[in-house]
Design a protein around this motif. Structure first.
Motif, PDB file in Angstrom:
ATOM      1  N   TRP B 187      29.418 -16.713  36.061  1.00 61.30           N
ATOM      2  CA  TRP B 187      29.047 -15.344  35.675  1.00 61.30           C
ATOM      3  C   TRP B 187      28.682 -14.487  36.888  1.00 61.30           C
ATOM      4  N   GLU B 188      28.033 -15.107  37.870  1.00 54.00           N
ATOM      5  CA  GLU B 188      27.736 -14.357  39.103  1.00 54.00           C
ATOM      6  C   GLU B 188      29.041 -13.877  39.735  1.00 54.00           C
ATOM      7  N   PHE B 189      29.996 -14.790  39.748  1.00 55.45           N
ATOM      8  CA  PHE B 189      31.287 -14.514  40.366  1.00 55.45           C
ATOM      9  C   PHE B 189      32.026 -13.397  39.626  1.00 55.45           C
ATOM     10  N   THR B 190      32.033 -13.452  38.301  1.00 51.58           N
ATOM     11  CA  THR B 190      32.741 -12.411  37.536  1.00 51.58           C
ATOM     12  C   THR B 190      32.069 -11.049  37.751  1.00 51.58           C
ATOM     13  N   ASP B 191      30.733 -11.037  37.857  1.00 55.45           N
ATOM     14  CA  ASP B 191      30.029  -9.771  38.117  1.00 55.45           C
ATOM     15  C   ASP B 191      30.462  -9.183  39.463  1.00 55.45           C
TER      16      ASP B 191
END
Lengths: 242, 236
Positions: B187-191
């Protein structure tokens, strides 16, 4: 990126996928000598039956042709069935569908050459037959491998599953190899159109006559060309019968 | 069952002014059989959606609702029976099943798919090292895909979609098999990607953290209904 490195990557992946399957390696090593041995056992009693007129060495030729055809057919079949889904992703990732198909065909041809080489060496070492023209004899087995690899591609595209395709393949290769050496007592010309008919004639001539007919070479190449076209059509349009 | 109630809002409620990257209009798909007595299943009837750059969009729906079918049509690996799909920019697709070559190592896999994206070997190595570090599978780079655990296979599956830094990411159940740490990293990466302009579509049979998404659609009876994210949060 140029086409050549992409083809190298795709063909390399196909060959690694085939050779890293332990069952494939086991079949490559064990099947040719086992089949040639079994053919010798099976064909000798049959040749004594009334109405059957076999040439000397028919069992060895039949065994070599069956081993080549079956192994190359499996190779084509597994190549098409085993990579079908991942190949679609490769297309999404930028490969042209024709590039992927070409890579699969090249993989099948290269590995088919390996199959023909292994069966040829086995045929030469394990039997009493010494080919008059070894290179032409190898060419005949290469022709058989090429044709049956493409038969495997067509069966893979038609059935979409390894089990069903393998069953049809073993049945076809069996009938075909026995038919080519004259074990099937029929006057019908239909066996002349089977995939192994011409490779058998080439092999027989190379082993015993030391000659090669240009017409036979053209027939094998034409047969392979027709199967390649059929394979491309079936792969492109699907044909899952199961 | 999706954890959303049917609280649809009009799709023209989008306030964003950014450019669209994928547009699907009235997509239809029916699975038919040419065999006698074969079943006919109408999966998509008039599914319509627009994905804009920098957006994180969720698509939810129950089992068999047609989510993966919709994604395959958006990606272009499955033919639609009707409607239109328009795409802009490069696509990264992470399918639900790990569509990889089982007997290749992770490094060989990246090289193969990277060559498809048109990347040179040096760039592939650089991106592969970065992704392996980010998703923590560096020690498995020379391991065959079929020797990896399910979670690590999924990391590689996702990494293949991310290798070329695509303009739009289509992810079908992307976090299946992930441990909690990897889930958070995901999720950090997608953000980060969305902040850089990448459009991201996540398909899942349920969505837990609705506030992560700019929009959520529910696929029901063959069509997409946009859900109000704020309302959905109250539901969860």
């Amino acid at each position: 990126m140029a086409v050549a490195p992409r083809q190298r990557a795709a063909v390399g992946a196909g060959l690694r996928a085939f050779l890293r399957k332990p069952m494939n390696v086991a079949l490559l090593v064990a099947l040719p000598p086992a089949v040639i041995f079994m053919y010798e056992l099976a064909v000798d009693p049959i040749s004594a039956a009334p109405g059957i007129d076999l040439t000397p060495g028919a069992a060895d030729l039949g065994g070599a042709l069956f081993a080549t055809a079956f192994l190359a057919g499996l190779l084509g079949l597994f190549q098409v069935v085993g990579t079908a889904q991942s190949d679609r992703r490769l297309v999404v990732c930028g490969y042209h569908p024709a590039e992927v198909l070409l890579a699969r065909l090249l993989t099948v041809l290269i590995a088919g050459g390996l199959v023909a080489g292994i069966t040829f060496v086995t045929f030469w070492v394990r039997t009493d037959v010494t080919p008059a023209r070894p290179l032409v004899a190898f060419g005949a087995l290469l022709g058989a491998a090429l044709v049956y690899a493409l038969v495997g591609v067509c069966l893979g595209a038609l059935f979409g599953r390894e089990l069903e395709g393998s069953l049809v393949l073993v049945f076809l290769a069996d009938i075909d190899s026995f038919g080519s050496i004259g074990v099937v007592p029929t006057e019908s010309a239909v066996l002349d159109y089977f995939p192994l008919a011409t490779p058998h004639d080439m092999l027989h001539e190379a082993v015993y006559g030391g000659t090669v007919s240009g017409g036979d070479v053209a027939t094998v190449l034409g047969y392979a060309g027709a199967l390649a076209v059929l394979g491309v059509v079936l792969v492109a349009h699907g044909g899952d019968l199961t | 069952m999706p954890n959303l109630e049917n609280k649809s809002v009009p799709d023209n409620d989008q306030t964003t002014t950014s450019e669209w990257v994928i547009r699907g209009t009235d997509i239809e798909k029916t699975y038919d059989s040419w065999l006698p007595f074969g079943r006919t299943v109408e999966v998509l009837t008039e599914a319509t959606l627009t994905i804009n750059e920098s957006e994180l969009v969720g698509i939810v729906g129950g089992n068999g609702s047609g989510k993966s079918t919709l994604m395959k049509i958006l990606v272009g690996v499955l033919e639609r029976d009707g409607g239109e799909v328009e795409r802009r920019g490069t696509i990264g697709w992470c399918p639900q099943e790990t569509l990889l070559y089982d007997r290749l190592t992770v490094r060989e896999t990246m090289q193969l798919f990277g060559s498809g994206y048109g990347l040179d070997s040096a760039t592939i190595r650089e991106r592969q090292a970065w992704l392996a570090d980010r998703f923590e599978y560096e020690e498995y780079l020379d391991t065959r895909v079929d020797h990896l655990s399910g979670g690590n296979q999924q990391k590689v599956n996702l990494s293949v979609a991310l290798l070329h830094q695509p303009d739009v990411l289509l992810l079908d159940e992307p976090y299946t098999g992930f441990d909690w740490e990897t889930y958070q990293t995901f999720w950090e990466f997608t953000d980060e990607l969305a902040a850089q302009g990448t459009a991201i579509v996540v398909i899942s049979h349920f969505v837990e953290e609705h506030d992560r998404f700019d929009r959520i659609y529910e696929l029901q009876d063959g069509s997409l209904e946009r859900q109000n994210v704020a309302d959905s949060e109250e539901v969860s």
